[in-house]
Design a protein around this motif. Structure first.
Motif, PDB file in Angstrom:
ATOM      1  N   ALA A 292       0.844  -1.194   0.000  1.00 21.21           N
ATOM      2  CA  ALA A 292       0.000   0.000   0.000  1.00 21.21           C
ATOM      3  C   ALA A 292       0.877   1.241   0.000  1.00 21.21           C
ATOM      4  O   ALA A 292       1.994   1.225   0.538  1.00 21.21           O
ATOM      5  N   THR A 313      -5.078   2.289   1.045  1.00 19.40           N
ATOM      6  CA  THR A 313      -4.435   1.562   2.146  1.00 19.40           C
ATOM      7  C   THR A 313      -4.452   0.054   1.913  1.00 19.40           C
ATOM      8  O   THR A 313      -3.923  -0.708   2.725  1.00 19.40           O
ATOM      9  N   LEU A 314      -5.037  -0.384   0.792  1.00 18.65           N
ATOM     10  CA  LEU A 314      -5.138  -1.810   0.503  1.00 18.65           C
ATOM     11  C   LEU A 314      -3.843  -2.297  -0.132  1.00 18.65           C
ATOM     12  O   LEU A 314      -3.381  -1.745  -1.133  1.00 18.65           O
ATOM     13  N   SER A 340      -3.495  -7.431   1.976  1.00 17.28           N
ATOM     14  CA  SER A 340      -4.203  -7.061   3.207  1.00 17.28           C
ATOM     15  C   SER A 340      -5.119  -8.192   3.649  1.00 17.28           C
ATOM     16  O   SER A 340      -5.719  -8.884   2.810  1.00 17.28           O
ATOM     17  N   SER A 342      -8.069  -8.183   4.734  1.00 12.87           N
ATOM     18  CA  SER A 342      -9.464  -8.023   4.307  1.00 12.87           C
ATOM     19  C   SER A 342      -9.733  -8.720   2.978  1.00 12.87           C
ATOM     20  O   SER A 342     -10.871  -9.144   2.713  1.00 12.87           O
TER      21      SER A 342
END
Length: 464
Positions: A292, A313-314, A340, A342
């Motif tokens: 990121a 931010t990924l 990430s 997520s």
């Protein structure tokens, strides 16, 4: 008289030893220059050199292995908004890069231009099943239109064609294309492929500057890309990764451009490996390549969409929609390696493994040739929530969905490895042995004769 003869003989032996040692010492720089000159001459990209034949056509078989992500709970995702669960299915293997470069032209500025033909031949013996195997995957047309077509219009198109968020397609259809009922045209991850070309490429031959051999001067007639809104990200750096300049230093980074991911990247030295008795340097993509922007500011210009990248931010994905006609395609390492958390929370069933999923190049340091490589890339598409599109109403967040990951790989064959060891390595080793033998023998004779001469002189002085 006998003592004098013995002393003179020892002195002569010492002189002889010094001469032999001197020859050994001289042979080291002379031999190194000979090796350097020969390697640099043969690394130039021009007819008649060792590098040329391999450059025109890949010397080893190149394969692309595909692993698909088969969705196991498609109905639950649509009806209840359940998190998708996938199972890896593969490999399905194709032979690629078997066609030689075309339209090769040598230019006055010590460059060569060419087209790279693309083709893929299915290899059943290296696959888990036939191309007709079915996969439940993301609907490429729906996901592709999601970011382009207005939601109300897309809803109408989906209903009229009876399409959905997921679909059942064969491996062959997903890869190379099928007629989509919604778009009324050909859709496929790599369609069109067979019979198409990558390039034009223009690369330096290294004729008068071997440090530039293989470096890309132009791609499609341009010295930079136009996919990214930044001069840095649009740079075309390095070679195509099939080779680099001779006498590679493990301390340096190796740069290469890949049209598959629409950007240039660098690889760093990881370790020394043995490949069929040949020492090679293994270079790998660093985790920072897809980091990121808050961790790697150099990646800021690759961040295109603040929503889907969570304000940049990924980590672990690259949005290449700008070089795919606007289709929401994201590139990552397989199973979102280095990505990430997520990414793996929104799609279950992913298991990143560095040994199986990282990209590497094994480069022979003397010649700069890449003798083994594994380019591993995952193709993903994006969809998100919608108030108007029925099949997306249960979706809670933007999801970067994995469709397939590929491993493009090749390795030096036994015959070429034996020829390389005979023609280059054995000669370097023989020269090295000769240098050390002459130097060691000469020094030994010199020292022994001097010691013997000193002992003889001491003995004579005591007698007389």
């Amino acid at each position: 008289m006998g003592c004098c003869n013995r002393s003179n003989g020892l002195l002569a032996g010492a002189v002889f030893g010094a001469v032999v040692a001197f020859l050994g010492g001289i042979l080291i720089p002379v031999g190194n220059r000979i090796i350097k000159g020969t390697v640099e001459k043969e690394a130039v990209v021009e007819p008649g050199t060792t590098a040329y034949d391999t450059w025109v056509s890949a010397g080893a078989n190149v394969y692309r292995q595909f692993w698909f992500f088969d969705v196991t709970n498609a109905d639950e995702v649509l009806q209840n908004g359940t998190i998708p669960v996938v199972v890896q299915k593969g490999p399905y293997t194709y032979r690629t890069r078997y066609l030689p470069k075309e339209n090769i032209t040598f230019n006055p500025n010590e460059t060569a231009s060419f087209l790279l033909p693309l083709g893929a031949i299915f290899e059943p013996s290296m696959s888990v099943g036939p191309e007709e195997d079915n996969v439940t995957s993301l609907n490429l047309a729906v996901a592709g239109a999601y970011s382009i077509v207005p939601e109300q219009l897309l809803e109408i198109m989906i209903k009229l064609s009876k399409s959905s968020l997921f679909q059942h397609r064969t491996v062959k259809e997903l890869l190379w294309g099928y007629t989509d009922p919604m778009l009324k045209g050909t859709v496929g991850l790599f369609a069109p492929y067979n019979g198409t070309y990558d390039g034009y490429y223009t690369v330096y031959t290294g004729k008068n500057n071997i440090s530039k051999v293989g470096i890309i001067d132009r791609w499609k007639g341009n010295r930079s890309l136009d996919f990214w809104d930044d001069k840095y990200c649009n740079m075309i750096n390095g070679t195509d990764a099939s080779s680099f300049h001779p006498f590679v230093d493990k301390k340096e980074a190796l740069y290469f451009f890949s049209s598959d991911i629409c950007r240039s990247v660098s690889a760093g030295f990881k370790e020394i490996k043995d490949l069929k008795g040949i020492e090679v340097y293994r270079y790998t993509l660093l985790p920072s390549t897809l980091a990121a922007p808050n961790d790697n500011p150099d990646n800021a210009c690759f961040c295109k969409n603040l929503k889907t990248t969570k304000n940049c931010t990924l980590a672990g994905v690259l949005d290449i929609s700008s070089c795919q006609g606007g289709k929401p395609i994201y590139i990552s390492l397989p199973h979102f390696l280095y990505g990430s958390p997520s990414l793996r929370e929104n799609v279950l069933g992913l298991n990143p493994n560095e040994d199986h999923h990282y990209t590497f190049l094994d480069v022979e340091p003397t010649t700069g040739f890449t003798f083994r490589f594994a380019k591993r890339i995952q193709v993903n598409m994006m969809y998100g929530p919608s108030k108007h599109i029925t099949v997306l109403k249960k979706v809670k967040d933007y999801t970067i969905f994995p469709i397939v990951w590929l491993n493009e790989t090749a390795a030096l064959d036994d015959e070429t490895a034996d020829m390389f060891k005979t023609e280059l390595i054995s000669r370097i080793e023989m020269l090295d042995i000769t240098q050390k033998a002459l130097l060691g023998t000469g020094v030994s004779i010199f020292v022994l004769c001097l010691i013997a001469y000193a002992v003889d002189r001491s003995f004579r002085n005591r007698i007389f």
